[in-house]
Design a protein around this motif. Sequence first.
Motif, short mmCIF file in Angstrom:
data_model
loop_
_atom_site.label_atom_id
_atom_site.label_comp_id
_atom_site.label_asym_id
_atom_site.label_seq_id
_atom_site.Cartn_x
_atom_site.Cartn_y
_atom_site.Cartn_z
N ALA A 264 -15.23 31.20 25.95
CA ALA A 264 -15.39 32.47 26.36
C ALA A 264 -16.74 32.96 26.36
N HIS A 265 -17.23 33.90 27.15
CA HIS A 265 -18.33 34.69 26.81
C HIS A 265 -17.96 36.17 26.63
N ILE A 266 -19.09 36.79 26.05
CA ILE A 266 -18.90 38.31 26.03
C ILE A 266 -20.37 38.85 26.56
N ARG A 267 -20.41 39.70 27.48
CA ARG A 267 -21.45 40.29 28.01
C ARG A 267 -21.96 41.47 27.07
N MET A 268 -23.19 41.27 26.98
CA MET A 268 -24.04 42.34 25.89
C MET A 268 -25.11 43.10 26.68
N ASP A 286 -13.03 24.69 11.38
CA ASP A 286 -11.62 25.02 11.29
C ASP A 286 -11.49 26.14 12.43
N GLN A 287 -12.41 26.77 12.68
CA GLN A 287 -12.34 28.09 13.44
C GLN A 287 -13.11 27.96 14.80
N GLY A 288 -14.17 27.50 14.78
CA GLY A 288 -14.87 27.48 16.04
C GLY A 288 -16.20 27.77 16.04
N PHE A 289 -17.25 28.36 17.11
CA PHE A 289 -18.57 28.44 16.84
C PHE A 289 -19.00 29.63 17.86
N PHE A 290 -20.20 30.16 17.74
CA PHE A 290 -21.04 30.96 18.72
C PHE A 290 -22.38 30.67 18.60
N ILE A 291 -22.71 31.07 19.71
CA ILE A 291 -24.22 30.57 19.98
C ILE A 291 -24.98 31.95 20.62
N ASP A 294 -27.71 34.26 26.04
CA ASP A 294 -28.66 33.81 26.92
C ASP A 294 -29.46 34.77 27.55
N GLU A 295 -30.83 34.39 27.75
CA GLU A 295 -31.74 35.57 28.40
C GLU A 295 -31.60 36.02 29.62
N GLU A 296 -30.80 35.19 30.40
CA GLU A 296 -30.41 35.73 31.94
C GLU A 296 -29.63 36.65 32.00
N LYS A 297 -28.28 36.20 31.30
CA LYS A 297 -27.17 37.18 31.62
C LYS A 297 -26.80 37.85 30.41
N HIS A 298 -27.25 37.64 29.18
CA HIS A 298 -26.97 38.38 28.15
C HIS A 298 -25.81 38.11 27.46
N GLU A 299 -25.18 36.79 27.83
CA GLU A 299 -23.81 36.37 27.31
C GLU A 299 -23.66 35.70 26.22
N LEU A 300 -22.83 36.16 25.03
CA LEU A 300 -22.61 35.42 23.89
C LEU A 300 -21.58 34.33 24.24
N LYS A 301 -21.64 33.16 23.96
CA LYS A 301 -20.86 31.99 24.08
C LYS A 301 -19.90 31.80 22.82
N ILE A 302 -18.69 31.82 22.74
CA ILE A 302 -17.87 31.44 21.67
C ILE A 302 -16.87 30.68 21.97
N ILE A 338 -10.17 32.83 19.46
CA ILE A 338 -11.74 33.16 19.43
C ILE A 338 -11.61 34.53 18.90
N ARG A 339 -11.13 35.55 19.39
CA ARG A 339 -10.97 36.80 18.57
C ARG A 339 -10.93 36.78 16.94
N GLY A 340 -10.11 35.72 16.76
CA GLY A 340 -9.96 35.56 15.35
C GLY A 340 -11.13 35.14 14.54
N LEU A 341 -11.93 34.32 15.35
CA LEU A 341 -13.14 33.76 14.83
C LEU A 341 -14.08 35.06 14.71
N LEU A 342 -14.12 36.01 15.87
CA LEU A 342 -14.96 37.17 15.80
C LEU A 342 -14.57 38.12 14.70
N ARG A 343 -13.35 38.10 14.38
CA ARG A 343 -13.13 39.05 13.12
C ARG A 343 -13.55 38.57 11.97
N ALA A 344 -13.34 37.29 11.83
CA ALA A 344 -13.94 36.76 10.48
C ALA A 344 -15.39 36.73 10.42
N THR A 345 -16.34 36.88 11.59
CA THR A 345 -17.71 36.99 11.54
C THR A 345 -18.47 38.04 11.93
#
Length: 458
Positions: A264-268, A286-291, A294-302, A338-345
């Motif tokens: 999933a992506h989150i627009r920033m 165990d939980q996932g990753f994020f990167i 991106d510079e074009e759409k400002h979307e965070l991939k999780i 995915i939201r659980g990963l975000l709450r942990a990080t």
Amino acid sequence: MRADQSSEHPSLSILIRINSASPRDVPMLQAPILIIGAGTWGASTALHLARRGYTNVTVLDAYHQPSAISAGNDVNKIVSFTDPPAEDDPNFVNKTFFAALTRGFQHDPVFKPHFHNVGNITSAFSPGGLKHIGRRDRGGDVVELNDPEDFRKAFPSGILTGPLPGWKGYWKKTGAGWVHARNALVSAITEAQRLGVTFIGGDSEGRVVRLLFSSNTEPRDIVGAETADGQKHFASKVILAAGANADQFLDFKKQLRPTAWTLAHIRMSPEEAKAYRNLPVLFNADQGFFIEPDEEKHELKICDEHPGYCNWIVGPDGERRSVPFARHQIPVESAKRIRGLLRATMPQLADRPFSFARICWCADTVDRNFLIDYHPDHPSLLLAVGASGRGFAHIPSIGGFIVDRLEGKMDSRIAAAVRWRPEQAVNRDWDDTQNRFGGEYRVMDFQKVKEWTNIQES
């Protein structure tokens, strides 16, 4: 003579063939070659064929390029570099593949601009996950992270504000990061087209409905493919690089298991994206990753980490097989992870709406080695499949290995590892997690998913 019997030299693909000499067999260079699939491996193969001087290459895909369902058509993918192996290295094959992609992203002008050398962090918290990440050969410049504060110090202040409970890991500061996957894929296709490759895409003219068999030879060879519009494309060699959809064309003897992952992506805002720029990739087994956005759409991939989803369908013969399908939504259970990963990080982002989501398919072999070999019953059909969840990183170089096999030049050790090997799949355990962790710590079934997200793409 088979390539795994004849070659004595390391794979020529470890050297990026930008201005290399062409083979002397001019008729071979002019003979028609057909590639089925314009995803990561199909595009890479087309590029390497063109660079070696092949002048009659056609690529078919059900989608216009870049393919909407290609795993490589993504905002970003994780990449890590490796030095070439010693001749007696027990992990020679895997390291050779990674050394080749390393050269590609470092030196090939088609791919170099799309690599972001921001480093990556590999972590876990379960006993199995910690044992798994601890086995990796990490080379130099690696920092061990033993508590949440160590992780926070690897990021700018205010980014990792979550508890990271029980997390431990390793931070590789250089020679790792991410690639803008879609741009790299488009770059490969564009360069291949410039060199003369023909790409045909679309549900009618590009979608292959069946392989064409010879009628007067034994064994029956593959002589081309027919598309949905009735057009027959004949070729002297056919390369099947159709990813998770490959086993719809012929019987792979259970060697391939189409498996899907979720993202999933989150627009920033542009200001937020700037604050999150140049972050190391943070992967937790165990939980996932994020990167970083991106510079074009400002979307965070999780992505939530798990052993994968299959779509199990039982056939008339009573056998079950995983059948891929395309969907730009994810199971609600995945969204919760995915939201659980975000709450942990990064809990400050945990309740943000998703701007995009999709399932992403690949095909697992039994041992997760690639399958790059001629089909034993069809001498003109070369298989280039079985990416096993790690195929995109090899986009600069995998096509070179595939062409090496086409020409009979593949190193014997590599050829043995990626051979046609149905004996491994006898009584295959379709539910094998294949040393993957996270989620429910088991392979899940899309047929049992009760609810999907309803994300409206902006």
